[in-house]
Scaffold this active site. Structure first.
Site, PDB file in Angstrom:
ATOM      1  N   ARG A 113      31.409  -3.530  -6.594  1.00 23.40           N
ATOM      2  CA  ARG A 113      32.494  -3.971  -7.481  1.00 23.40           C
ATOM      3  C   ARG A 113      33.291  -2.784  -8.037  1.00 23.40           C
ATOM      4  O   ARG A 113      34.501  -2.863  -8.196  1.00 23.40           O
ATOM      5  CB  ARG A 113      31.907  -4.823  -8.613  1.00 23.40           C
ATOM      6  N   ARG A 172      21.467  -6.500  -7.264  1.00 30.61           N
ATOM      7  CA  ARG A 172      22.317  -6.481  -8.470  1.00 30.61           C
ATOM      8  C   ARG A 172      22.786  -5.049  -8.779  1.00 30.61           C
ATOM      9  O   ARG A 172      23.890  -4.821  -9.222  1.00 30.61           O
ATOM     10  CB  ARG A 172      21.569  -7.063  -9.672  1.00 30.61           C
ATOM     11  N   LYS A 177      32.677 -13.340  -1.704  1.00 34.67           N
ATOM     12  CA  LYS A 177      33.633 -14.334  -2.184  1.00 34.67           C
ATOM     13  C   LYS A 177      34.940 -14.253  -1.371  1.00 34.67           C
ATOM     14  O   LYS A 177      35.167 -13.265  -0.645  1.00 34.67           O
ATOM     15  CB  LYS A 177      33.883 -14.095  -3.677  1.00 34.67           C
ATOM     16  N   THR A 185      29.450  -7.139 -13.598  1.00 29.39           N
ATOM     17  CA  THR A 185      30.310  -8.313 -13.351  1.00 29.39           C
ATOM     18  C   THR A 185      31.809  -7.974 -13.343  1.00 29.39           C
ATOM     19  O   THR A 185      32.549  -8.472 -12.487  1.00 29.39           O
ATOM     20  CB  THR A 185      30.063  -9.365 -14.462  1.00 29.39           C
ATOM     21  N   ASN A 196      35.734 -10.398  -8.287  1.00 26.86           N
ATOM     22  CA  ASN A 196      34.771  -9.303  -8.194  1.00 26.86           C
ATOM     23  C   ASN A 196      34.008  -9.292  -6.867  1.00 26.86           C
ATOM     24  O   ASN A 196      32.894  -8.779  -6.778  1.00 26.86           O
ATOM     25  CB  ASN A 196      33.822  -9.318  -9.396  1.00 26.86           C
ATOM     26  N   HIS A 201      28.901 -12.324  -5.121  1.00 28.79           N
ATOM     27  CA  HIS A 201      27.955 -12.948  -6.052  1.00 28.79           C
ATOM     28  C   HIS A 201      26.548 -12.610  -5.587  1.00 28.79           C
ATOM     29  O   HIS A 201      26.294 -12.547  -4.382  1.00 28.79           O
ATOM     30  CB  HIS A 201      28.118 -14.479  -6.042  1.00 28.79           C
TER      31      HIS A 201
HETATM   32  P1  GDP Z   1      27.665 -12.328 -12.344  1.00 26.04           P
HETATM   33  O1  GDP Z   1      26.255 -12.857 -12.293  1.00 26.04           O
HETATM   34  O2  GDP Z   1      27.711 -10.818 -12.416  1.00 26.04           O
HETATM   35  O3  GDP Z   1      28.540 -12.840 -11.218  1.00 26.04           O
HETATM   36  O4  GDP Z   1      28.327 -12.829 -13.715  1.00 26.04           O
HETATM   37  P2  GDP Z   1      28.301 -14.236 -14.497  1.00 26.04           P
HETATM   38  O5  GDP Z   1      27.234 -15.138 -13.976  1.00 26.04           O
HETATM   39  O6  GDP Z   1      28.316 -13.925 -15.951  1.00 26.04           O
HETATM   40  O7  GDP Z   1      29.742 -14.866 -14.146  1.00 26.04           O
HETATM   41  C1  GDP Z   1      29.985 -15.597 -12.966  1.00 26.04           C
HETATM   42  C2  GDP Z   1      31.372 -15.247 -12.449  1.00 26.04           C
HETATM   43  O8  GDP Z   1      32.355 -15.665 -13.396  1.00 26.04           O
HETATM   44  C3  GDP Z   1      31.630 -13.745 -12.311  1.00 26.04           C
HETATM   45  O9  GDP Z   1      31.154 -13.236 -11.100  1.00 26.04           O
HETATM   46  C4  GDP Z   1      33.147 -13.649 -12.433  1.00 26.04           C
HETATM   47  O10 GDP Z   1      33.796 -13.928 -11.203  1.00 26.04           O
HETATM   48  C5  GDP Z   1      33.458 -14.765 -13.424  1.00 26.04           C
HETATM   49  N1  GDP Z   1      33.538 -14.287 -14.828  1.00 26.04           N
HETATM   50  C6  GDP Z   1      32.531 -13.810 -15.584  1.00 26.04           C
HETATM   51  N2  GDP Z   1      32.945 -13.521 -16.830  1.00 26.04           N
HETATM   52  C7  GDP Z   1      34.266 -13.833 -16.860  1.00 26.04           C
HETATM   53  C8  GDP Z   1      35.271 -13.769 -17.895  1.00 26.04           C
HETATM   54  O11 GDP Z   1      35.064 -13.354 -19.035  1.00 26.04           O
HETATM   55  N3  GDP Z   1      36.505 -14.218 -17.548  1.00 26.04           N
HETATM   56  C9  GDP Z   1      36.823 -14.690 -16.299  1.00 26.04           C
HETATM   57  N4  GDP Z   1      38.065 -15.100 -16.095  1.00 26.04           N
HETATM   58  N5  GDP Z   1      35.908 -14.736 -15.316  1.00 26.04           N
HETATM   59  C10 GDP Z   1      34.652 -14.320 -15.593  1.00 26.04           C
END
Ligand code: GDP
Length: 195
Positions: A139, A122, A13, A128, A159, A162
């Protein structure tokens, strides 16, 4: 032998690119025997990254619920912080921040292949939320950002990276970011020694 070769999509990212961590991040995948079969740097538009994410109500609700759980864990009043306690609405807000974040600067996109690559990647990137990610993961090693802080500041959790979460996401995301001609086929010279 039932060894599952998988392909998965990874994005470094804009925070990872701007912090000069491209090499460090790519190294983590190469060193364990995963093979890079597609690689490029792009400046994606907001519309393009919106189509990268699933955007389904189930997915948005899940992301919103994770945020609610995290607020509860830290005794933060979600209603006060987000203006709502509805997981879908919170998921939609986060999604808006995500598309802004991912299109805010250059991104490195990669397709990686290997044994159980989706799960392996992963595991290497970690949880995350960097504040809760294990040390030794990308991360966990390069960030301590928290989703609670990000939510209060109305931005995405930074983070660094992706990675597709399952086979369906991997198939959709590889097609979204790469054409067939951009993917290559070769053998790593250490493959015989490693497997
Ligand atoms: P990933 O698959 O580990 O990337 O997680 P997700 O698919 O749940 O979330 C997508 C992206 O959204 C994450 O990589 C974070 O950058 C962002 N994100 C996830 N959860 C949160 C949250 O609770 N708050 C905020 N502000 N960003 C979040």
């Amino acid at each position: 032998m039932n060894v599952k070769q998988e392909k998965t999509l990874i994005l470094i990212k804009p925070d990872g690119v701007m912090r000069g961590l491209i090499g460090e991040i790519i190294k983590r995948f190469e060193q364990c025997g995963l093979k890079i079969i597609g690689l490029k740097m792009v400046q994606p538009s907001k519309d393009f990254v919106a189509r990268h994410y699933s955007g389904s109500e189930e997915w948005l609700r899940g992301m919103g619920q994770k945020a609610l759980n995290s607020f509860a864990q830290h005794n933060v009043d979600a209603e006060k912080a987000m203006g709502t306690k509805d997981p879908l609405e919170i998921g939609r807000m986060i999604q808006q921040w995500n598309t802004g974040y991912l299109s805010s600067g250059p991104v490195v996109a990669m397709v990686i292949e290997g044994i159980y690559a989706i799960t392996a990647v992963r595991k290497i990137i970690g949880f995350t939320i960097p504040a809760q990610a294990d040390v030794g993961t990308i991360r966990g090693d390069y960030s301590i950002d928290s989703n609670n802080v990000a939510n209060l500041e109305k931005r995405s959790t930074k983070n660094l990276i992706h990675a597709a979460g399952d086979e369906e996401e991997a198939a959709h995301e590889i097609k979204h970011w790469f054409s067939d001609e951009e993917l290559v086929s070769y053998e790593r010279c250490d493959a015989d020694a490693m497997f």
